[in-house]
Design an enzyme around this catalytic site. Structure first.
Site, PDB file in Angstrom:
ATOM      1  N   TYR A 198       0.843  -1.201   0.000  1.00  0.00           N
ATOM      2  CA  TYR A 198       0.000   0.000   0.000  1.00  0.00           C
ATOM      3  C   TYR A 198       0.873   1.245   0.000  1.00  0.00           C
ATOM      4  CZ  TYR A 198       0.916   0.744   5.017  1.00  0.00           C
ATOM      5  OH  TYR A 198       1.518   0.986   6.233  1.00  0.00           O
ATOM      6  N   CYS A 199       0.297   2.354  -0.433  1.00  0.00           N
ATOM      7  CA  CYS A 199       0.956   3.663  -0.380  1.00  0.00           C
ATOM      8  C   CYS A 199      -0.138   4.711  -0.213  1.00  0.00           C
ATOM      9  CB  CYS A 199       1.804   3.912  -1.630  1.00  0.00           C
ATOM     10  SG  CYS A 199       0.877   3.900  -3.169  1.00  0.00           S
ATOM     11  N   THR A 200       0.138   5.956  -0.465  1.00  0.00           N
ATOM     12  CA  THR A 200      -0.848   7.010  -0.205  1.00  0.00           C
ATOM     13  C   THR A 200      -2.012   6.974  -1.186  1.00  0.00           C
ATOM     14  OG1 THR A 200       0.915   8.423   0.649  1.00  0.00           O
ATOM     15  CG2 THR A 200      -1.189   9.477   0.169  1.00  0.00           C
TER      16      THR A 200
END
Length: 315
Positions: A198-200
């Site tokens: 996951y990331c932003t």
């Protein structure tokens, strides 16, 4: 509203606006083949100027990546324009950020770049389209209930520090480019495991998933729309929030608060729980750091006594 129009510098188009009303922050990206980026740049510039959009938009032959602020009642007009004007963007996702107590941007910059994300990969056989499996926020939330996966945070260390999912693996780095160099080696013992990334907003974990697939990992998935999409989904459905703390954002706000959990300590005293990032008051330094209210009283928004003394000597 005052408006300073219009300057053109080589591969950039930009202008600035002094907003008096609050805006909404949105981001969108897509890896796709774009041929006439000069034409795209001009069309985007005109619609952004018309709708008084601020922020930054990167375009290249491999796609588009945008992080902008816009008045709420103009969001739909922007969406319609993009999907009608660019047939390769009809299915593009728009991520809506929730916290706009402070204006995120002071100007608009539309820039042509070699890559929409600086990953530093020079392997000509690498295919950014060969990604891992996309997970909806609902699927991602369901997976978090299990324990048969490795959860990987594909953000920089300073982002992870103030907010992350519980038990997420941190790849210690200051940049995404640096993180990719470490990623394969750090996860080499988990090739048979189910890896969730996951990331932003989704772009970094999408690219990272493709890099892992390229390096022989088979069970790779990523959160489509990133933390922003997840938080919106959880709030809409009143589900328990599994992301703790704040989301670091790359604009003047610096963060969005998700929960009241404080996961980090002041960088100066290293004692007080604190997650408020500021930039050093000495503009020559401009270091990003966490400073508690007690250290703020003694150092007054400087990262060190040296910067404080330097600033005082120049003012």
């Amino acid at each position: 509203m005052s408006c300073n129009i219009i300057k053109k510098i080589s591969n950039k188009r930009y202008y600035s606006i002094n907003y008096k009303k609050k805006t909404k922050t949105i981001s969108f990206y897509k890896y796709c083949k774009i041929e006439n980026i000069d034409c795209i740049q001009e069309k985007l510039f005109e619609i952004c100027k018309k709708l008084e959009i601020l922020g930054r938009i990167y375009i290249s032959y491999e796609g588009i990546n945008a992080h902008i602020s816009i008045k709420k009642h103009k969001i739909e007009e922007l969406k319609i324009f993009i999907k009608k004007t660019f047939d390769y963007l009809t299915d593009i996702r728009f991520n809506l950020y929730s916290d706009n107590k402070k204006q995120p941007f002071k100007k608009l910059k539309i820039k042509k770049k070699l890559n929409i994300l600086n990953c530093g990969i020079k392997d000509c056989s690498f295919d950014i389209k060969n990604t891992g499996h996309k997970l909806t926020a609902n699927d991602f939330n369901a997976i978090l209930m299990k324990n048969d996966f490795i959860l990987v945070d594909m953000r920089n260390s300073y982002e992870y520090e103030i907010g992350h999912f519980e038990n997420a693996l941190k790849i210690s780095s200051k940049t995404f480019r640096q993180q990719l160099k470490l990623l394969i080696n750090n996860l080499k013992f988990y090739k048979s495991k189910n890896i969730i990334m996951y990331c932003t907003g989704g772009i970094r974990c999408e690219a990272a998933s493709a890099w892992m697939m390229h390096n022989g990992f088979k069970y790779v998935s990523f959160l489509d729309g990133g933390i922003i999409e997840y938080v919106n989904f959880i709030k809409k459905n009143n589900y328990p929030m599994k992301f703790l703390g704040k989301i670091f954002v790359f604009d003047d706000r610096l963060y969005e608060k998700v929960t009241s959990d404080v996961l980090s300590l002041c960088h100066q005293c290293k004692i007080q729980p604190c997650d408020n990032y500021i930039n050093c008051k000495n503009k020559k330094c401009n270091s990003l750091f966490i400073q508690c209210i007690y250290c703020n009283k003694t150092l007054n928004e400087f990262c060190s006594n040296f910067c404080n003394e330097y600033y005082q000597s120049k003012n």
